[in-house]
Design a protein around this motif. Structure first.
Motif, PDB file in Angstrom:
ATOM      1  N   TYR A  93      30.047  -9.150  40.924  1.00 34.87           N
ATOM      2  CA  TYR A  93      29.821  -9.236  42.361  1.00 34.87           C
ATOM      3  C   TYR A  93      28.525 -10.016  42.550  1.00 34.87           C
ATOM      4  CZ  TYR A  93      26.032  -5.900  41.858  1.00 34.87           C
ATOM      5  OH  TYR A  93      24.852  -5.316  41.498  1.00 34.87           O
ATOM      6  N   HIS A  94      28.189 -10.320  43.783  1.00 36.99           N
ATOM      7  CA  HIS A  94      26.963 -11.061  44.009  1.00 36.99           C
ATOM      8  C   HIS A  94      25.761 -10.117  43.941  1.00 36.99           C
ATOM      9  CE1 HIS A  94      24.107 -13.658  46.493  1.00 36.99           C
ATOM     10  NE2 HIS A  94      24.100 -14.036  45.226  1.00 36.99           N
ATOM     11  N   SER A 138      32.379  -3.131  38.285  1.00 37.93           N
ATOM     12  CA  SER A 138      31.363  -3.991  38.909  1.00 37.93           C
ATOM     13  C   SER A 138      30.418  -4.537  37.839  1.00 37.93           C
ATOM     14  CB  SER A 138      30.588  -3.218  39.968  1.00 37.93           C
ATOM     15  OG  SER A 138      29.868  -2.151  39.386  1.00 37.93           O
ATOM     16  N   GLU A 196      36.810  -5.779  51.824  1.00 38.26           N
ATOM     17  CA  GLU A 196      37.399  -6.076  53.135  1.00 38.26           C
ATOM     18  C   GLU A 196      38.888  -5.735  53.169  1.00 38.26           C
ATOM     19  OE1 GLU A 196      34.169  -9.590  54.053  1.00 38.26           O
ATOM     20  OE2 GLU A 196      36.267 -10.185  53.676  1.00 38.26           O
ATOM     21  N   GLN A 219      25.924  -3.360  50.173  1.00 38.14           N
ATOM     22  CA  GLN A 219      26.514  -4.652  50.531  1.00 38.14           C
ATOM     23  C   GLN A 219      27.973  -4.579  50.998  1.00 38.14           C
ATOM     24  OE1 GLN A 219      23.761  -7.185  47.354  1.00 38.14           O
ATOM     25  NE2 GLN A 219      25.955  -7.382  47.143  1.00 38.14           N
ATOM     26  N   TYR A 220      28.661  -3.440  50.719  1.00 38.17           N
ATOM     27  CA  TYR A 220      30.119  -3.447  50.906  1.00 38.17           C
ATOM     28  C   TYR A 220      30.679  -2.317  51.765  1.00 38.17           C
ATOM     29  CZ  TYR A 220      29.345  -6.678  47.085  1.00 38.17           C
ATOM     30  OH  TYR A 220      28.869  -7.702  46.320  1.00 38.17           O
ATOM     31  N   ASP A 278      32.469 -13.933  45.665  1.00 32.81           N
ATOM     32  CA  ASP A 278      32.297 -12.516  45.352  1.00 32.81           C
ATOM     33  C   ASP A 278      33.628 -11.771  45.534  1.00 32.81           C
ATOM     34  OD1 ASP A 278      31.732  -9.822  45.266  1.00 32.81           O
ATOM     35  OD2 ASP A 278      29.894  -9.959  46.465  1.00 32.81           O
ATOM     36  N   LYS A 327      33.491  -8.406  47.458  1.00 31.15           N
ATOM     37  CA  LYS A 327      33.420  -8.512  48.915  1.00 31.15           C
ATOM     38  C   LYS A 327      34.842  -8.625  49.481  1.00 31.15           C
ATOM     39  CE  LYS A 327      31.006 -11.134  52.509  1.00 31.15           C
ATOM     40  NZ  LYS A 327      32.008 -12.059  53.100  1.00 31.15           N
TER      41      LYS A 327
END
Ligand code: GLC
Length: 572
Positions: free
Chosen positions: A99-100, A90, A124, A181-182, A117, A120
């Motif tokens: 990543y963002h 990361s 998923e 965030q993930y 990103d 992200k």
């Protein structure tokens, strides 16, 4: 903070055994070449090694555009390789966030034309392929930051306010982003902890757990504080290790993509390492370095497919297994185990009869994992006088696999092994240094056996190593002395002299490099075999072996002292 035990946190990771490491960042664009010049060493270290100024390096981001990146494709490759988790960079030492990162514009969404990103997308995709996702995060080194630890400044003071300020402002803020965030994150893979104090390591670990209590923290958080231990890069421990460990490893000689590194390990080596590490209780985190376009190089994909094909047949002997019952390696292969089952991984297929010595349990049955219908005849014996246990298997003529063939041995009850070194099926008795006791005739003993398994710091001829072993067949044995430099960066040195005594009989020898070692370790560390002569052992049963260094040379070409990996005794 929710109370969760280390065992609970580690459960999925212990089951997994095999994961994918991904080193990807803007360094994949220069791919090992800067201003037309090939920059030696690791691809992700190009900024440091080519001494690229911060502003100039940051320019790479302006054209970094991995349009071929496909999260599903990466996950499919990992799943089909039999990998159970994925650890992605990361933020590497170059300080660039892949990543963002809302807190720092030096990231893939805000600083590149790609503007998406990838983390992200991977977060998923991973659950769809049964993969846990973890993030590599370089906490100490950050070459984009004036006050982060920098290998060029080895004298740096850990307690500078600048370093602590960087941890608070960048590291913790970005960790919070990554952990919020993930979704659920399997682990944070911290790295190169050399500059971090105990308080700082502990604080970061607690910080991660305070946000996601189930998230593991890698050994390279520093100060031995990880939820599990991290071996050195590509490090293969000499024997079984206690506790939870992982070896990060490369497919070629770099982590981050280098356009001209084609030194791919053969599939046979990779499978050998997978079972070797599993047999020692170590997870294998195998790296791919995608290109600047976002593609995992084809040779990597093919090697991983080969591993997957093997694991689809033999996965039961790897996933969720524990280290084998013996602390040492076998010339014929390795052993992993689950309750009631021993998995014998043959890397060379015996000719018909095979003997496994030292298991006290009753053997119930044996069969080929690739073909459970093929039962293998089992005969068990116990020589009460010499207290020797033997299990004899009658194996089919042909190996079920060209590289590693697995035989399952069902046993009664909890594994009960006689760990004293004794004969393998061929008659070889191997005495690894890490199973010896270090002693000295005076009280100046400097000799130690470290995590590498090699006896080192042997500067004093009063120091010696002793093993207790068990001999099943009296007779004459050729003595091979296996030596190596203390680290994989050092060159092998010989010429010292040693005295080997077994069951009261001694021979003297000079340390030479008569043969290259056949162990998988020899790929990483320069192991040599010295033929020391022969010793006749008159009686079966327990006896002692002792190695003394009679002369230890000390001059410009002999700087390491005497280093010993093992003694091998081969019946002649
Ligand atoms: C090293 C390197 C680094 C790499 C890592 C992988 O510590 O500094 O570039 O990410 O090993 O284990």
């Amino acid at each position: 903070m929710t109370a969760i035990s280390a065992d609970e946190r580690l459960a999925w990771w212990r089951e997994a055994r095999f994961g994918m490491f991904i080193h990807w960042g803007i360094y994949a664009d220069p791919a090992g070449i800067w201003k037309g010049e090939k920059i030696p060493s690791l691809g992700e270290w190009i900024m440091f090694n080519a001494k690229i100024p911060v502003e100039e390096y940051a320019e790479i981001a302006k054209t970094f555009n991995p349009v071929k990146f496909d999260a599903d494709e990466w996950c499919r490759i990992a799943r089909d390789a039999g990998m159970k988790y994925m650890v992605l960079t990361s933020k590497h030492h170059d300080g660039f966030a892949l990543y963002h990162s809302p807190s720092d514009p030096y990231n893939i969404v805000d600083a590149t034309p790609y503007a998406k990103d990838p983390i992200k997308a991977l977060a998923e995709a991973c659950p769809r392929y049964g993969l846990k996702l973890g993030f590599y995060y370089s906490q100490s080194q950050d070459w984009h930051e004036p006050h982060a630890a920098h290998t060029m400044r080895r004298d740096m003071d850990l307690n500078t306010p600048g370093f602590q300020e960087y941890i608070e402002r960048k590291v913790k803020v970005q960790l919070k982003e990554l952990l919020t965030q993930y979704g659920p994150i399997g682990l944070i893979w911290f790295d190169t902890p050399a500059f971090i104090s105990e308080e700082q390591s502990l604080d970061l670990k607690d910080y991660v757990h305070s946000i996601q209590p189930e998230c593991l923290v890698s050994g390279r958080i520093g100060n031995e504080l990880g939820d599990y231990g991290s071996m050195g890069d590509n490090q293969i421990p000499a024997g079984r290790v206690e506790g939870d460990w992982e070896t990060p490893a490369t497919l070629n000689d770099t982590w981050g993509f280098k356009s001209y590194d084609h030194n791919w390990r053969p599939l046979s080596t990779l499978l050998l390492l997978l079972v070797d590490l599993a047999s020692k209780g170590v997870n294998y985190l195998l790296n791919v370095g995608p290109t600047g376009e976002g593609i995992i190089p084809q040779p990597s994909v093919e090697l991983l497919e080969g591993m997957g094909a093997w694991l689809r047949v033999n996965g039961e002997a790897v996933y969720g297994t524990q280290a084998g019952p013996f602390p040492y390696e076998f010339e014929w292969g390795r052993i992993t185990q689950k309750p009631g089952k021993l998995y014998l991984h043959f890397t060379s297929w015996p000719d018909g009869e095979f003997t496994l010595n030292g298991i006290r349990n009753a053997a119930k049955k044996a069969y080929l994992l690739a073909d459970p219908a093929t039962e293998i005849a089992v005969v068990q014996g116990h020589d009460a006088d010499a207290d020797l246990h033997a299990i004899r298997l009658q194996l089919p003529k042909d190996a079920p696999d060209q590289i590693v063939s697995v035989v399952v041995l069902d046993i009664e009850g909890e594994t009960d092994a006689d760990e004293a070194p004794q004969a393998q099926s061929s008659g070889l008795i191997s005495l690894p240094a890490y199973m010896a006791t270090c002693d000295s005739d005076d009280d100046t003993a400097t000799l130690t056996v470290g995590r590498s398994g090699i006896a080192e710091n042997w500067q004093n001829t009063a120091d010696f190593l002793t093993w207790g072993l068990k001999v099943s067949k009296p007779g004459t044995y050729a003595v091979k002395v296996i030596t190596a430099p203390p680290t994989r960066w050092a060159k092998w040195q010989g010429d010292h002299t040693a005295t080997v005594t077994i069951a009261g009989k001694s021979i003297s020898c000079t340390i030479t490099d008569d043969e290259k070692s056949a162990s998988p370790r020899a790929r990483y560390i320069d192991e040599r075999v010295s033929n020391a002569g022969t010793i006749t052992i008159d009686q079966s049963g327990a006896c002692q072996a002792v190695v003394k260094a009679s002369t230890i040379l000390r001059d410009d070409s002999h700087t390491q002292g005497f280093c010993l990996v093992a003694l091998d005794l081969i019946p002649v």
